[in-house]
Design a protein around this motif. Structure first.
Motif, mmCIF file in Angstrom:
data_model
loop_
_atom_site.group_PDB
_atom_site.id
_atom_site.type_symbol
_atom_site.label_atom_id
_atom_site.label_comp_id
_atom_site.label_asym_id
_atom_site.label_seq_id
_atom_site.Cartn_x
_atom_site.Cartn_y
_atom_site.Cartn_z
ATOM 1 N N PHE A 11 1.795 6.711 -6.917
ATOM 2 C CA PHE A 11 0.647 7.267 -7.646
ATOM 3 C C PHE A 11 -0.009 8.436 -6.891
ATOM 4 C CE2 PHE A 11 0.779 2.582 -8.338
ATOM 5 C CZ PHE A 11 1.315 2.609 -9.623
ATOM 6 N N PRO A 12 0.723 9.537 -6.684
ATOM 7 C CA PRO A 12 0.119 10.726 -6.069
ATOM 8 C C PRO A 12 -0.556 11.572 -7.156
ATOM 9 C CG PRO A 12 2.448 11.099 -6.402
ATOM 10 C CD PRO A 12 2.173 9.705 -6.920
ATOM 11 N N VAL A 13 -1.672 11.076 -7.685
ATOM 12 C CA VAL A 13 -2.231 11.652 -8.913
ATOM 13 C C VAL A 13 -3.314 12.691 -8.640
ATOM 14 C CG1 VAL A 13 -3.320 11.135 -11.137
ATOM 15 C CG2 VAL A 13 -1.747 9.482 -10.097
ATOM 16 N N SER A 14 -4.442 12.274 -8.100
ATOM 17 C CA SER A 14 -5.622 13.152 -8.062
ATOM 18 C C SER A 14 -6.065 13.537 -6.660
ATOM 19 C CB SER A 14 -6.794 12.465 -8.768
ATOM 20 O OG SER A 14 -7.239 11.339 -8.017
ATOM 21 N N GLY A 15 -5.623 12.797 -5.660
ATOM 22 C CA GLY A 15 -6.118 13.039 -4.312
ATOM 23 C C GLY A 15 -7.484 12.422 -4.074
ATOM 24 N N ARG A 16 -8.019 11.747 -5.078
ATOM 25 C CA ARG A 16 -9.342 11.108 -4.956
ATOM 26 C C ARG A 16 -9.141 9.642 -4.593
ATOM 27 N NH1 ARG A 16 -11.457 12.178 -10.786
ATOM 28 N NH2 ARG A 16 -13.228 10.937 -10.082
ATOM 29 N N ARG A 17 -9.673 9.251 -3.462
ATOM 30 C CA ARG A 17 -9.513 7.881 -2.990
ATOM 31 C C ARG A 17 -10.633 6.985 -3.525
ATOM 32 N NH1 ARG A 17 -7.530 8.296 3.356
ATOM 33 N NH2 ARG A 17 -5.712 9.635 2.983
ATOM 34 N N GLU A 18 -10.412 5.672 -3.373
ATOM 35 C CA GLU A 18 -11.442 4.722 -3.785
ATOM 36 C C GLU A 18 -12.731 4.996 -3.006
ATOM 37 O OE1 GLU A 18 -11.363 2.865 -6.223
ATOM 38 O OE2 GLU A 18 -9.301 2.267 -6.643
ATOM 39 N N ARG A 19 -13.846 4.817 -3.666
ATOM 40 C CA ARG A 19 -15.129 5.158 -3.073
ATOM 41 C C ARG A 19 -15.472 4.191 -1.936
ATOM 42 N NH1 ARG A 19 -17.589 8.970 -5.926
ATOM 43 N NH2 ARG A 19 -19.470 8.634 -4.699
ATOM 44 N N PRO A 20 -16.098 4.681 -0.864
ATOM 45 C CA PRO A 20 -16.440 3.826 0.281
ATOM 46 C C PRO A 20 -17.274 2.611 -0.106
ATOM 47 C CG PRO A 20 -16.780 6.137 0.823
ATOM 48 C CD PRO A 20 -16.483 6.084 -0.644
ATOM 49 N N THR B 30 0.840 -1.203 0.000
ATOM 50 C CA THR B 30 0.000 0.000 0.000
ATOM 51 C C THR B 30 0.873 1.251 0.000
ATOM 52 O OG1 THR B 30 -1.766 -1.144 1.193
ATOM 53 C CG2 THR B 30 -1.791 1.266 1.242
ATOM 54 N N LEU B 31 1.905 1.251 0.849
ATOM 55 C CA LEU B 31 2.776 2.414 0.927
ATOM 56 C C LEU B 31 3.495 2.657 -0.396
ATOM 57 C CD1 LEU B 31 3.929 4.682 2.635
ATOM 58 C CD2 LEU B 31 5.723 3.107 3.413
ATOM 59 N N ARG B 32 3.921 1.584 -1.065
ATOM 60 C CA ARG B 32 4.551 1.763 -2.378
ATOM 61 C C ARG B 32 3.576 2.435 -3.346
ATOM 62 N NH1 ARG B 32 9.411 -0.721 -2.618
ATOM 63 N NH2 ARG B 32 9.773 -2.669 -1.469
ATOM 64 N N ALA B 33 2.334 2.012 -3.331
ATOM 65 C CA ALA B 33 1.345 2.579 -4.247
ATOM 66 C C ALA B 33 1.056 4.040 -3.936
ATOM 67 C CB ALA B 33 0.055 1.760 -4.187
ATOM 68 N N VAL B 34 1.007 4.384 -2.646
ATOM 69 C CA VAL B 34 0.796 5.783 -2.258
ATOM 70 C C VAL B 34 1.937 6.650 -2.800
ATOM 71 C CG1 VAL B 34 0.745 7.376 -0.301
ATOM 72 C CG2 VAL B 34 -0.598 5.270 -0.224
ATOM 73 N N GLU B 35 3.152 6.135 -2.709
ATOM 74 C CA GLU B 35 4.313 6.882 -3.194
ATOM 75 C C GLU B 35 4.372 6.927 -4.716
ATOM 76 O OE1 GLU B 35 7.250 5.764 0.579
ATOM 77 O OE2 GLU B 35 7.473 4.727 -1.348
ATOM 78 N N PHE C 84 -7.381 3.233 3.825
ATOM 79 C CA PHE C 84 -7.416 2.949 2.389
ATOM 80 C C PHE C 84 -7.068 4.230 1.634
ATOM 81 C CE2 PHE C 84 -10.329 0.203 4.672
ATOM 82 C CZ PHE C 84 -9.866 -1.058 4.290
ATOM 83 N N PRO C 85 -5.773 4.571 1.600
ATOM 84 C CA PRO C 85 -5.337 5.883 1.109
ATOM 85 C C PRO C 85 -5.041 5.948 -0.386
ATOM 86 C CG PRO C 85 -3.474 4.735 2.064
ATOM 87 C CD PRO C 85 -4.655 3.807 2.197
ATOM 88 N N LEU C 86 -5.309 4.882 -1.127
ATOM 89 C CA LEU C 86 -4.870 4.846 -2.521
ATOM 90 C C LEU C 86 -5.657 5.796 -3.408
ATOM 91 C CD1 LEU C 86 -4.140 1.102 -3.308
ATOM 92 C CD2 LEU C 86 -2.693 2.843 -2.283
ATOM 93 N N SER D 259 -2.848 -2.816 -6.671
ATOM 94 C CA SER D 259 -2.504 -2.017 -5.491
ATOM 95 C C SER D 259 -3.667 -1.991 -4.498
ATOM 96 C CB SER D 259 -2.145 -0.591 -5.905
ATOM 97 O OG SER D 259 -1.038 -0.575 -6.768
ATOM 98 N N PHE D 260 -4.863 -1.782 -5.010
ATOM 99 C CA PHE D 260 -6.028 -1.698 -4.124
ATOM 100 C C PHE D 260 -6.332 -3.060 -3.512
ATOM 101 C CE2 PHE D 260 -10.794 -1.255 -3.632
ATOM 102 C CZ PHE D 260 -10.703 -0.518 -2.464
#
Length: 463
Positions: free
Chosen positions: A30-39, A23-28, A86-88, A98-99
């Motif tokens: 893909f800092p793209v849109s700031g929009r996280r996966e929907r609940p 998860t941490l690798r993916a956060v680093e 779930f910060p992706l 990643s998700f």
């Protein structure tokens, strides 16, 4: 910090985090849109993991101690806990790997806690070997996507039927007073606003029907295909059992994909559903534009209806009121069409044995449904239900409509009727008066022929 290791190397992870190294690798990365996966997608994905854990326990591939801990952790997250883990970004690695690993890591670490272990003790309970057992990102992500869309589509169906009912009820509440019809934005044979609003209701119902049809296509789910659709590393009967368990947990009539290879290669069902949303958006745009036209004015526009004033329309022009609810519906609908374009491009971008673009497909479809479900009830209550009709304006304009000569053409012929229409426009005299003055009709005949209210009432009585 705690040290975690994956197949690439090691990383330090904050002790308080339930997510892990992937998860941490993916956060680093893909800092793209700031929009996280929907609940709604997160909860459904957790539900898929729960069904898989139960199925693996029943088939003997997962021991009950670990399996029950995974199920308990899943239930906690479904109830709303750990939502911040779930910060992706929605734009991430293809296929949702990643998700999927974010989900696996959070479940694994919470399950470890429940078993009295420390987070990160993956040698005892692993995100890959236990939480992801008999699964792949390739089959779980599209499965979770289908189910999340199904849930939201069922809410959408209610929203659309309510809107259709509101349009129909508004039509019934309006007196069948004639108004000028308009084709090519030019005067045409008279209709009533009732005619138009009932037609809007029919259009929404038809769009809802198309969405329901496409929704049913999503009941086929890919889970059990694991990687490439082969079902590799899953036990016999796993696919049928896990789909049955998912159906029980979701109360949906889910069925295994007819062709597990096609289910991973193709996103055609999601493309079709997105297309149905686009078709709805096109209808909503058309209706919103009609309302804006009919409500335009009040002095220089059509001024046939009065839209409810919900806010001041200008920061500089006092007293101005704009059709803001219809304008917002336009913008929402434009975004839905844009989302469908992105979906279409992603659907055709699948290559060979997997469409890796599923994350953006899912995100765009869920965003479109969410916008509709959020806004249409407000549009219904704040706009449609409060519309008033300018009866005085309707009667005045309808009586001056030169296309009323259409009612005379069976008696005097098309060309003579056209000449009468031109004379009406030139002299600013109603067709009815010209017909009497030229001896085409007696006053009694004219009163009967041009009684548009009687024509409208008779039509509705027949219906």
């Amino acid at each position: 910090m705690r040290l975690e290791k994956d197949s690439i190397g090691e990383k330090e992870i904050p002790n308080e985090a339930y997510y892990g190294i992937q998860t941490l690798r993916a956060v680093e990365n893909f800092p793209v849109s700031g929009r996280r996966e929907r609940p709604e997608l997160i909860k459904v994905y957790i539900l898929v993991k729960k069904a898989a854990a139960i199925t693996n326990m029943e088939l003997g591939t997962l021991d009950n101690v670990r399996g029950e801990a995974i199920v308990k952790a899943a239930d906690e997250i479904i109830s709303g806990k750990l939502a911040d883990q779930f910060p992706l970004d929605i734009f991430q690695a293809g296929a949702g790997t990643s998700f999927n690993m974010n989900i696996n890591e959070v479940l694994a670490n919470r399950a470890l806690e429940l078993l009295g272990k420390k987070r990160g003790e993956y040698e005892y309970l692993s995100p890959n070997d236990h939480v992801n057992l008999s699964q792949s990102s390739n089959d779980t992500f599209p499965t979770a996507s289908h189910i999340a869309i199904l849930f939201e589509a069922d809410v959408l169906n209610i929203v659309l039927l309510n809107l259709a009912s509101a349009f129909k009820q508004k039509g019934k509440d309006i007196s069948p007073i004639p108004k000028s019809g308009r084709t090519h934005l030019m005067d045409a044979v008279p209709v009533t606003i009732r005619d138009e609003f009932v037609a809007y209701s029919s259009a929404i119902k038809r769009a809802a029907e198309r969405i329901r049809e496409r929704r049913n296509d999503l009941l086929e789910v890919a889970i059990g295909g694991t990687a490439t659709g082969t079902g590799v590393n899953s036990p016999p009967f796993y696919r049928e059992k896990v789909v049955k368990k998912l159906a029980e947990l979701t109360s949906l009539e889910l069925i295994p994909a007819k062709d597990s290879f096609e289910a991973l290669q193709s996103r055609s069902q999601m493309a079709a559903f997105s297309g149905a949303l686009k078709e709805l958006a096109l209808e909503l745009i058309r209706i919103a534009n009609d309302l804006r036209l009919m409500g335009s004015g009040p002095t220089s526009g059509l001024n046939e209806i009065i839209l409810p004033p919900v806010q001041p329309g200008s920061s500089i022009m006092p007293g101005k009121v704009n059709p803001v609810m219809a304008e917002c519906l336009n913008m929402v609908s434009f975004q839905i069409i844009g989302n469908d374009t992105a979906v279409s491009l992603a659907v055709q971008a699948g290559q060979l044995d997997l469409n890796v673009m599923t994350p953006v497909i899912t995100s765009n479809i869920l965003e479109s449904i969410s916008m509709i479900n959020s806004y249409l009830p407000v549009f219904q209550s704040s706009c449609i239900e409060g519309i008033l009709v300018n009866e005085k304006r309707l009667k005045m304009v309808a009586g001056m409509n030169p296309i009323l000569t259409t009612l005379l053409s069976p008696k005097i012929g098309y060309l003579h009727a056209a000449e009468l229409a031109r004379e009406s426009i030139k002299t600013d005299q109603p067709i009815k008066d010209l017909a009497i003055a030229k001896g085409i009709l007696s006053k009694e005949e004219a009163d009967m022929l041009f009684n548009l209210e009687t024509i409208s009432k008779n039509r509705y009585q027949k219906e």
